[in-house]
Design an enzyme around this catalytic site. Structure first.
Site, PDB file in Angstrom:
ATOM      1  N   LYS A  13       0.836  -1.212   0.000  1.00 15.25           N
ATOM      2  CA  LYS A  13       0.000   0.000   0.000  1.00 15.25           C
ATOM      3  C   LYS A  13       0.868   1.258   0.000  1.00 15.25           C
ATOM      4  O   LYS A  13       0.613   2.197  -0.745  1.00 15.25           O
ATOM      5  CB  LYS A  13      -0.937   0.041   1.230  1.00 15.25           C
ATOM      6  CG  LYS A  13      -1.935  -1.085   1.306  1.00 15.25           C
ATOM      7  CD  LYS A  13      -2.940  -0.881   2.437  1.00 15.25           C
ATOM      8  CE  LYS A  13      -2.308  -0.853   3.831  1.00 15.25           C
ATOM      9  NZ  LYS A  13      -1.689  -2.130   4.236  1.00 15.25           N
ATOM     10  N   ARG A  88      -9.262   1.135   9.059  1.00 13.29           N
ATOM     11  CA  ARG A  88      -8.866  -0.240   9.369  1.00 13.29           C
ATOM     12  C   ARG A  88      -9.950  -0.989  10.130  1.00 13.29           C
ATOM     13  O   ARG A  88      -9.759  -2.169  10.433  1.00 13.29           O
ATOM     14  CB  ARG A  88      -7.598  -0.203  10.227  1.00 13.29           C
ATOM     15  CG  ARG A  88      -6.332  -0.635   9.489  1.00 13.29           C
ATOM     16  CD  ARG A  88      -5.206  -0.539  10.484  1.00 13.29           C
ATOM     17  NE  ARG A  88      -4.005  -1.237  10.109  1.00 13.29           N
ATOM     18  CZ  ARG A  88      -2.969  -0.684   9.490  1.00 13.29           C
ATOM     19  NH1 ARG A  88      -3.027   0.572   9.094  1.00 13.29           N
ATOM     20  NH2 ARG A  88      -1.881  -1.389   9.276  1.00 13.29           N
ATOM     21  N   ARG A 127      11.466  -7.151   4.446  1.00 12.36           N
ATOM     22  CA  ARG A 127      11.395  -5.755   4.894  1.00 12.36           C
ATOM     23  C   ARG A 127      12.103  -5.587   6.241  1.00 12.36           C
ATOM     24  O   ARG A 127      12.783  -4.596   6.469  1.00 12.36           O
ATOM     25  CB  ARG A 127       9.922  -5.336   5.003  1.00 12.36           C
ATOM     26  CG  ARG A 127       9.705  -3.865   5.182  1.00 12.36           C
ATOM     27  CD  ARG A 127       8.316  -3.446   4.753  1.00 12.36           C
ATOM     28  NE  ARG A 127       7.344  -3.611   5.810  1.00 12.36           N
ATOM     29  CZ  ARG A 127       6.041  -3.320   5.676  1.00 12.36           C
ATOM     30  NH1 ARG A 127       5.564  -2.872   4.553  1.00 12.36           N
ATOM     31  NH2 ARG A 127       5.216  -3.493   6.672  1.00 12.36           N
ATOM     32  N   ARG A 135      11.537  -0.387  11.728  1.00 10.75           N
ATOM     33  CA  ARG A 135      10.145  -0.614  12.150  1.00 10.75           C
ATOM     34  C   ARG A 135      10.122  -1.751  13.151  1.00 10.75           C
ATOM     35  O   ARG A 135      10.360  -2.903  12.814  1.00 10.75           O
ATOM     36  CB  ARG A 135       9.267  -0.955  10.945  1.00 10.75           C
ATOM     37  CG  ARG A 135       8.831   0.285  10.192  1.00 10.75           C
ATOM     38  CD  ARG A 135       7.764  -0.048   9.216  1.00 10.75           C
ATOM     39  NE  ARG A 135       6.550  -0.559   9.851  1.00 10.75           N
ATOM     40  CZ  ARG A 135       5.386  -0.603   9.241  1.00 10.75           C
ATOM     41  NH1 ARG A 135       5.256  -0.182   8.014  1.00 10.75           N
ATOM     42  NH2 ARG A 135       4.325  -1.076   9.857  1.00 10.75           N
ATOM     43  N   ARG A 146      -0.718  -9.169  13.352  1.00  9.05           N
ATOM     44  CA  ARG A 146      -1.285  -8.146  12.458  1.00  9.05           C
ATOM     45  C   ARG A 146      -2.165  -8.778  11.384  1.00  9.05           C
ATOM     46  O   ARG A 146      -3.154  -8.196  10.959  1.00  9.05           O
ATOM     47  CB  ARG A 146      -0.162  -7.305  11.828  1.00  9.05           C
ATOM     48  CG  ARG A 146       0.479  -6.363  12.847  1.00  9.05           C
ATOM     49  CD  ARG A 146       1.804  -5.824  12.372  1.00  9.05           C
ATOM     50  NE  ARG A 146       1.655  -4.834  11.331  1.00  9.05           N
ATOM     51  CZ  ARG A 146       2.601  -4.522  10.455  1.00  9.05           C
ATOM     52  NH1 ARG A 146       3.766  -5.142  10.481  1.00  9.05           N
ATOM     53  NH2 ARG A 146       2.385  -3.599   9.556  1.00  9.05           N
TER      54      ARG A 146
HETATM   55  P1  AMP Z   1       0.975   0.572   8.969  1.00  8.99           P
HETATM   56  O1  AMP Z   1       2.175   1.422   8.774  1.00  8.99           O
HETATM   57  O2  AMP Z   1      -0.225   1.058   8.180  1.00  8.99           O
HETATM   58  O3  AMP Z   1       1.245  -0.889   8.707  1.00  8.99           O
HETATM   59  O4  AMP Z   1       0.541   0.702  10.506  1.00  8.99           O
HETATM   60  C1  AMP Z   1       1.411   0.280  11.534  1.00  8.99           C
HETATM   61  C2  AMP Z   1       0.626   0.140  12.828  1.00  8.99           C
HETATM   62  O5  AMP Z   1       0.056   1.408  13.183  1.00  8.99           O
HETATM   63  C3  AMP Z   1      -0.567  -0.820  12.771  1.00  8.99           C
HETATM   64  O6  AMP Z   1      -0.194  -2.158  12.979  1.00  8.99           O
HETATM   65  C4  AMP Z   1      -1.428  -0.272  13.913  1.00  8.99           C
HETATM   66  O7  AMP Z   1      -0.918  -0.652  15.167  1.00  8.99           O
HETATM   67  C5  AMP Z   1      -1.227   1.248  13.784  1.00  8.99           C
HETATM   68  N1  AMP Z   1      -2.228   1.826  12.863  1.00  8.99           N
HETATM   69  C6  AMP Z   1      -1.998   2.408  11.650  1.00  8.99           C
HETATM   70  N2  AMP Z   1      -3.138   2.830  11.099  1.00  8.99           N
HETATM   71  C7  AMP Z   1      -4.119   2.513  11.964  1.00  8.99           C
HETATM   72  C8  AMP Z   1      -5.539   2.654  11.955  1.00  8.99           C
HETATM   73  N3  AMP Z   1      -6.180   3.207  10.911  1.00  8.99           N
HETATM   74  N4  AMP Z   1      -6.233   2.206  13.029  1.00  8.99           N
HETATM   75  C9  AMP Z   1      -5.615   1.657  14.080  1.00  8.99           C
HETATM   76  N5  AMP Z   1      -4.292   1.461  14.155  1.00  8.99           N
HETATM   77  C10 AMP Z   1      -3.540   1.893  13.111  1.00  8.99           C
END
Ligand code: AMP
Length: 193
Positions: A13, A88, A127, A135, A146
């Site tokens: 994404k 999400r 990654r 990360r 996740r």
């Molecule tokens: P991402 O970079 O999108 O993979 O997000 C990393 C982490 O941030 C996720 O595993 C969640 O813990 C938190 N996170 C990101 N976006 C959201 C969201 N829309 N709602 C809740 N938690 C989020």
């Protein structure tokens, strides 16, 4: 153009959103990036979010909705945006619909990037190595969590947009360029409309 990119962790994404941002001159809004920036800045919201993110859970809906509402209200979002990692949960999707309706904004499309779990595990492994630990949630243990969270809480978001007739699904198993082309095919229809 106002878009949502949906898909599991590791689906690409972020990569695709960046290329859409450059190609169409719209702003890329990643809630994950916003949370990581809050952590780096030592902001209180970041400190609370870090523990949750490190265990692979979702940050509470109200916290995320507040963050995104503020970002969507900034002038740079007026030209268009691509949302990455939001919504999400169905509650977030409903809150987004309310927020946009109140501001008189219409979403053009949600694009779902579909990738199977085995491929995601391989990608996250790569990654984790390449990011050199940047990360802290890119570990196989956190990824398993996740993925469970994705299937239980986020997959229904795709159904939410499917019912509204607003979603297009692309095969995310191919190369970055193949996925970009598949997304572009859908976006060309939006830009012609
Ligand atoms: P991402 O970079 O999108 O993979 O997000 C990393 C982490 O941030 C996720 O595993 C969640 O813990 C938190 N996170 C990101 N976006 C959201 C969201 N829309 N709602 C809740 N938690 C989020």
């Amino acid at each position: 153009m106002k878009l949502i990119l949906l898909g599991p962790p590791g689906a690409g994404k972020g990569t695709q959103a960046k290329s859409i941002e450059e190609k169409y001159g719209i702003v890329h809004l990643s809630t994950g990036d916003m949370l990581r920036a809050a952590i780096s800045a030592g902001a209180p919201v970041g400190n609370r979010a870090k523990t949750i993110m490190d265990r692979g859970d979702l940050v509470p809906d109200d916290v995320i909705i507040e963050i995104i509402a503020e970002r969507l209200g900034r002038p740079e979002a007026a030209k268009g945006f691509v949302l990455d990692g939001f919504p999400r949960t169905v509650a977030q999707a409903e809150a987004l619909s309310d927020l946009l309706a109140k501001r008189g904004i219409n979403l053009d499309l949600a694009i779902e990037i579909a990738v199977d779990d085995k491929k995601l595990q391989d990608r996250i492994r790569t990654r984790a190595k390449e990011s050199g630990g940047a990360r802290t949630d890119d570990t196989l243990e956190t990824l398993s969590k996740r993925l469970i969270v994705y299937h239980t809480k986020t997959a229904p978001v795709a159904d939410y947009y499917r019912k509204k007739g607003m979603i297009k699904r692309v095969d995310g198993m191919g190369s970055i360029d193949q996925v970009t082309t598949a997304i572009d095919d859908h976006l060309s229809v939006v830009t012609e409309a």
